[in-house]
Design a protein around this motif. Structure first.
Motif, PDB file in Angstrom:
ATOM      1  N   ASP A  61       0.798  -1.217   0.000  1.00 59.11           N
ATOM      2  CA  ASP A  61       0.000   0.000   0.000  1.00 59.11           C
ATOM      3  C   ASP A  61       0.833   1.270   0.000  1.00 59.11           C
ATOM      4  O   ASP A  61       0.361   2.320  -0.415  1.00 59.11           O
ATOM      5  N   SER A  62       2.073   1.176   0.470  1.00 57.84           N
ATOM      6  CA  SER A  62       2.877   2.392   0.560  1.00 57.84           C
ATOM      7  C   SER A  62       3.483   2.771  -0.791  1.00 57.84           C
ATOM      8  O   SER A  62       4.082   3.829  -0.925  1.00 57.84           O
ATOM      9  N   LEU A  63       3.323   1.916  -1.805  1.00 57.46           N
ATOM     10  CA  LEU A  63       3.888   2.221  -3.115  1.00 57.46           C
ATOM     11  C   LEU A  63       2.926   3.100  -3.907  1.00 57.46           C
ATOM     12  O   LEU A  63       1.712   2.905  -3.878  1.00 57.46           O
ATOM     13  N   GLU A  64       3.513   4.045  -4.634  1.00 59.17           N
ATOM     14  CA  GLU A  64       2.707   4.950  -5.443  1.00 59.17           C
ATOM     15  C   GLU A  64       1.922   4.168  -6.486  1.00 59.17           C
ATOM     16  O   GLU A  64       0.763   4.480  -6.782  1.00 59.17           O
ATOM     17  N   LEU A  65       2.543   3.118  -7.054  1.00 64.33           N
ATOM     18  CA  LEU A  65       1.880   2.372  -8.120  1.00 64.33           C
ATOM     19  C   LEU A  65       0.597   1.704  -7.611  1.00 64.33           C
ATOM     20  O   LEU A  65      -0.395   1.620  -8.333  1.00 64.33           O
ATOM     21  N   THR A  66       0.604   1.263  -6.354  1.00 64.28           N
ATOM     22  CA  THR A  66      -0.606   0.654  -5.791  1.00 64.28           C
ATOM     23  C   THR A  66      -1.717   1.692  -5.675  1.00 64.28           C
ATOM     24  O   THR A  66      -2.877   1.426  -5.997  1.00 64.28           O
ATOM     25  N   ARG A  92     -11.527  -3.257   0.804  1.00 63.45           N
ATOM     26  CA  ARG A  92     -10.217  -3.244   0.157  1.00 63.45           C
ATOM     27  C   ARG A  92      -9.162  -3.641   1.177  1.00 63.45           C
ATOM     28  O   ARG A  92      -9.059  -3.043   2.236  1.00 63.45           O
ATOM     29  N   ARG A  93      -8.406  -4.686   0.875  1.00 67.46           N
ATOM     30  CA  ARG A  93      -7.307  -5.110   1.737  1.00 67.46           C
ATOM     31  C   ARG A  93      -6.003  -4.926   0.973  1.00 67.46           C
ATOM     32  O   ARG A  93      -5.972  -5.112  -0.246  1.00 67.46           O
ATOM     33  N   ALA A  94      -4.938  -4.614   1.682  1.00 63.82           N
ATOM     34  CA  ALA A  94      -3.631  -4.470   1.040  1.00 63.82           C
ATOM     35  C   ALA A  94      -2.732  -5.635   1.422  1.00 63.82           C
ATOM     36  O   ALA A  94      -2.512  -5.881   2.601  1.00 63.82           O
ATOM     37  N   ALA A  95      -2.247  -6.373   0.431  1.00 65.36           N
ATOM     38  CA  ALA A  95      -1.310  -7.476   0.682  1.00 65.36           C
ATOM     39  C   ALA A  95       0.108  -6.981   0.375  1.00 65.36           C
ATOM     40  O   ALA A  95       0.343  -5.764   0.352  1.00 65.36           O
ATOM     41  N   LEU A 120     -11.281  -1.563   7.456  1.00 61.63           N
ATOM     42  CA  LEU A 120     -10.424  -0.474   7.910  1.00 61.63           C
ATOM     43  C   LEU A 120      -9.036  -0.651   7.298  1.00 61.63           C
ATOM     44  O   LEU A 120      -8.590  -1.768   7.043  1.00 61.63           O
ATOM     45  N   ALA A 121      -8.348   0.460   7.092  1.00 58.43           N
ATOM     46  CA  ALA A 121      -7.076   0.433   6.370  1.00 58.43           C
ATOM     47  C   ALA A 121      -5.981  -0.265   7.171  1.00 58.43           C
ATOM     48  O   ALA A 121      -5.966  -0.226   8.401  1.00 58.43           O
ATOM     49  N   THR A 122      -5.068  -0.901   6.438  1.00 53.13           N
ATOM     50  CA  THR A 122      -3.980  -1.662   7.049  1.00 53.13           C
ATOM     51  C   THR A 122      -3.066  -0.783   7.888  1.00 53.13           C
ATOM     52  O   THR A 122      -2.529  -1.233   8.901  1.00 53.13           O
ATOM     53  N   GLU A 123      -2.881   0.475   7.442  1.00 54.59           N
ATOM     54  CA  GLU A 123      -1.927   1.324   8.180  1.00 54.59           C
ATOM     55  C   GLU A 123      -2.430   1.598   9.604  1.00 54.59           C
ATOM     56  O   GLU A 123      -1.659   1.616  10.553  1.00 54.59           O
ATOM     57  N   VAL A 124      -3.757   1.762   9.749  1.00 50.02           N
ATOM     58  CA  VAL A 124      -4.322   1.973  11.095  1.00 50.02           C
ATOM     59  C   VAL A 124      -4.087   0.721  11.932  1.00 50.02           C
ATOM     60  O   VAL A 124      -3.727   0.781  13.108  1.00 50.02           O
ATOM     61  N   GLN A 125      -4.284  -0.441  11.290  1.00 52.09           N
ATOM     62  CA  GLN A 125      -4.093  -1.722  11.953  1.00 52.09           C
ATOM     63  C   GLN A 125      -2.673  -1.847  12.512  1.00 52.09           C
ATOM     64  O   GLN A 125      -2.472  -2.259  13.646  1.00 52.09           O
ATOM     65  N   ASN A 126      -1.680  -1.429  11.700  1.00 53.86           N
ATOM     66  CA  ASN A 126      -0.299  -1.520  12.161  1.00 53.86           C
ATOM     67  C   ASN A 126      -0.045  -0.597  13.333  1.00 53.86           C
ATOM     68  O   ASN A 126       0.700  -0.944  14.255  1.00 53.86           O
ATOM     69  N   MET A 127      -0.693   0.595  13.313  1.00 56.33           N
ATOM     70  CA  MET A 127      -0.513   1.518  14.430  1.00 56.33           C
ATOM     71  C   MET A 127      -1.104   0.916  15.705  1.00 56.33           C
ATOM     72  O   MET A 127      -0.513   1.001  16.775  1.00 56.33           O
ATOM     73  N   VAL A 128      -2.279   0.293  15.561  1.00 52.11           N
ATOM     74  CA  VAL A 128      -2.920  -0.327  16.725  1.00 52.11           C
ATOM     75  C   VAL A 128      -2.045  -1.453  17.274  1.00 52.11           C
ATOM     76  O   VAL A 128      -1.838  -1.573  18.485  1.00 52.11           O
ATOM     77  N   LYS A 129      -1.492  -2.269  16.362  1.00 56.08           N
ATOM     78  CA  LYS A 129      -0.609  -3.361  16.793  1.00 56.08           C
ATOM     79  C   LYS A 129       0.566  -2.819  17.591  1.00 56.08           C
ATOM     80  O   LYS A 129       0.904  -3.334  18.659  1.00 56.08           O
ATOM     81  N   GLY A 130       1.186  -1.749  17.068  1.00 54.38           N
ATOM     82  CA  GLY A 130       2.311  -1.144  17.767  1.00 54.38           C
ATOM     83  C   GLY A 130       1.897  -0.675  19.151  1.00 54.38           C
ATOM     84  O   GLY A 130       2.589  -0.920  20.145  1.00 54.38           O
ATOM     85  N   GLY A 131       0.736  -0.045  19.215  1.00 52.97           N
ATOM     86  CA  GLY A 131       0.222   0.453  20.487  1.00 52.97           C
ATOM     87  C   GLY A 131       0.024  -0.677  21.481  1.00 52.97           C
ATOM     88  O   GLY A 131       0.351  -0.547  22.671  1.00 52.97           O
TER      89      GLY A 131
END
Lengths: 352, 349
Positions: free
Chosen positions: A195-200, A221-224, B315-326
């Protein structure tokens, strides 16, 4: 205790022997020979135009990152194979190393050797912009493969895929299919790549925009991470979130192997899936038509073969036969094509 | 001579690392049991959040069962890795190479050559590769006297490199039906992967709590010098711990290969962090000498449930990672507030 001590040498011999045997067996097991996938090339004989005739001898420098992904591997293989089809081309490949700094160093060495032209897939277009400029200033034209330089002076030719267009192609295919089926409020899932890639982000933006023209939205939407195991993980959870699904777009066919495994595990067949990139396995699955995978949208590594062909023409001062201009254009963006059961046969040779 | 006879550690008695027995008692329950109970509480809260946010999913018993099995299946691979990791951490070490070993064992057991040897060949290869890499780690650390962090960091990079070179950076698809069927088979209605996890956890629990090997592990991690003086072959024991971790990675590699019907050099990404985090929130002390297999399992389940919770609510993965860290930070902070000080607080009122 004494008994144990007496047995010790025999035990060591036994374990030692077993270890050596296991080692020999394991070493034999690293072999990965299988029928080689024919690279995506187009030799001079297939052209049937004046450009097919051998021109002056040119040396093409080539640099691409050594990434852990089938697509990058195919890029390098294609470039080598395409260069091999020309009698007037010598390919000088340099290892790009692990990161942008290593690639910059490798390119410095390459520039010093003064090839006629350089084809490179940069680790990062922004970070290697300076290397492109340096080569151009040294009088060596640069062909940028897929990852654009921000500075137009840093390249002679830019050839790349279209990530936004990939999303659009997937969204359009899904939209049309669902419209034809008469589904008015479909449930659509999306499994993205890293998800952190611009192309995604570009792919997802294109997908969203294309679906919007049909009045559809993405339900989940899930990001793998572009790997099969991450695709499996995200798909398994997504299938739990959506008990009934109409369509699913998975950005990448490599991670799609895991996505399909999760779908089979959950015994879900009520929807159809569209892949991304165009791997050989995905195209075979689409052709066989025995999974939910019904289509894939391309982002083909065949662009590396085209880049080598175009680099040869630039170095020899020739243009594209079908164009009026005497030189190769400055920018080429490949269209993302949609592979379905009907045309899978044509695309099989382009799968990687 | 058994490890339980190890002389008392010279460090202050208040230090928890000296607690090699069942732990301090509080309200009739051991400290470990209390910690585990707290984690069960966290799991219950997560499930309640899931039930509130997705009543449609949690209202249907069939879907609840499917979802729970999905959570458990997703936890199974990392769970097996975490069991090995827990032993290494209790023994005073750390293994940063687990993700790379899983990837290497997976790639090695899915090469065209290995697949031609059939199911047994693939399983044998994965287990042997895991074990051998673990032994190399252990050898470097115990006999080569390398710091575990450095030795396993080097192995992490090297094993992924070897995996990439064997696989030619391609995704290797498993054509073996038996292997692929492991992930899609149910035993008495329970997914086989979950059964494998249960067996590994049970074996790990017995090994840690009911054998001299487990006692030695705690002793070595608690106080290396005291363990050596007590007659434990600390060097060999340390090596065995890494071999055990490697073996767990080999088992996990087969499970992961089955789950995704393929293997590649980039697989099992960041498993080392997931496994360490799960062990830590499960109450295993990073400095060694104390830990709980059940706690680690609960830690893995907490993370797996959070991933599922975020997925079912889109919910977005980035929020999930923040929660995990917390959660990791919160768990370690809670560990700092000793239960002992809690008892004194309660005693005062």
């Amino acid at each position: 205790m004494t008994q144990n001590r007496l047995n010790l040498p025999r035990r060591r011999l036994l374990f030692g022997g077993a270890a050596v045997g296991a080692g020999a067996l394991l070493a034999a097991c690293t072999s990965n020979e299988k029928e080689p996938t024919s690279a995506q090339t187009k030799g001079p004989e297939a052209g049937g135009n004046a450009n097919a005739n051998a021109g002056r001898q040119v040396t093409i420098g080539f640099s691409a990152p050594a990434a852990d992904h089938g697509w990058i591997a195919a890029i390098t293989n294609n470039a080598k194979a395409q260069a091999g089809t020309f009698s007037d081309v010598t390919l000088k490949q340099v290892e790009a190393g692990a990161d942008a700094a290593a690639q910059r160093a490798a390119l410095d060495t390459l520039i010093a050797e003064k090839p006629d032209i350089i084809v490179m897939l940069p680790h990062d277009g922004k970070e290697l912009n300076a290397s492109g400029l340096k080569a151009m200033q040294a009088g060596i034209p640069v062909v940028n493969l897929d990852r654009a330089f921000p500075d137009a002076l840093a390249y002679r030719l830019q050839i790349k895929g279209d990530n936004y267009g990939m999303g659009v192609a997937a969204g359009t295919y899904i939209g049309n299919q669902l419209k034809n089926k008469g589904v008015s409020t479909p449930v659509i899932g999306e499994i993205a790549g890293i998800d952190s890639l611009e192309l995604t982000q570009e792919r997802s933006a294109g997908f969203k925009a294309a679906l919007a023209t049909f009045g559809f939205t993405v339900a989940n939407r899930r990001a793998a991470e572009f790997t099969a195991d991450s695709g499996q993980r995200e798909a398994a959870n997504l299938l739990q979130a959506l008990p009934k699904l109409d369509a699913l777009w998975n950005h990448d066919d490599d991670q799609g192997i895991g996505v399909l495994a999760a779908i089979n595990r959950a015994n879900r067949t009520e929807f159809f899936m569209v892949g991304g990139a165009g791997s050989k396995k995905a195209i075979e699955d689409i052709q066989a038509d025995n999974t939910v995978l019904k289509a894939t949208v391309t982002y083909s590594p065949s662009m590396a073969s085209s880049a080598i062909s175009l680099a040869r023409l630039i170095a020899q001062g020739r243009g594209l036969a079908d164009l009026v201009e005497l030189q190769v254009p400055k920018e080429i963006i490949l269209a993302s094509e949609t592979i379905t059961k009907d045309n899978a046969g044509d695309y099989l040779k382009l799968g990687f | 001579m058994s490890a339980t006879e190890a002389p008392a550690s010279p460090v202050s008695p208040a230090d928890e690392r000296t607690t090699t027995g069942p732990g301090r008692r509080w309200g009739g329950l051991s400290e470990t049991a209390l910690r585990n109970l707290a984690l069960v509480g966290v799991l219950v809260v997560l499930v309640i959040i899931g039930a509130v946010t997705r009543p449609d999913l949690y209202g249907d018993p069939v879907r609840v069962r499917d979802n729970v099995f999905t959570i458990l299946e997703q936890a199974s691979v990392i769970g097996v890795v975490t069991v090995g990791m827990t032993f290494v951490i209790i023994g005073g070490g750390i293994d940063l190479s687990v993700g790379a070993i899983v990837a290497l064992a997976g790639v090695w057991c899915t090469t065209v050559a290995t697949q031609s040897y059939g199911t047994f060949g693939m399983i044998f290869t994965a287990l042997t590769v895991g074990l051998c890499v673990g032994l190399v780690n252990g050898g470097l650390i115990s006999y080569g006297r390398l710091v575990p962090f450095i030795a396993t960091l080097a192995m992490m990079v090297a094993a992924r490199g070897l995996a990439a070179s064997i696989s030619g950076k391609q995704t290797q698809v498993s054509e073996n039906r038996t292997i692929n069927a492991i992930a899609s088979t149910d035993v008495l209605g329970i997914p086989l992967l979950v059964v494998i996890l249960a067996v590994v956890v049970a074996a790990g629990w017995v090994l840690l709590n009911r054998t001299t090997f487990g006692r030695r592990t705690v002793a070595v991690g608690g106080n290396r010098e005291a363990a050596r003086l007590a007659g434990i072959n600390v060097t060999r024991h340390t090596m065995l711990l890494y071999a055990l971790s490697g073996l767990c990675c080999g088992i996990a590699a087969i499970m992961l290969t089955s789950l995704s019907t393929s293997a590649q050099a980039g697989a099992a990404n960041l498993y080392e962090l997931d496994a360490i985090a799960a062990a830590i929130i499960g109450g295993t002390l990073l400095s060694g000498g104390r830990g709980s297999i059940i706690g680690s399992l609960l830690g893995v389940l907490v993370f797996s449930t959070i991933t599922n919770l975020f997925a079912i609510n889109n919910l977005a993965t980035e929020v999930q990672n923040m929660v995990k860290g917390g959660i990791i930070v919160a768990a370690v902070l809670v560990q700092q507030v000793r239960f002992k000080s809690l008892t004194t607080i309660f005693a005062r009122t």
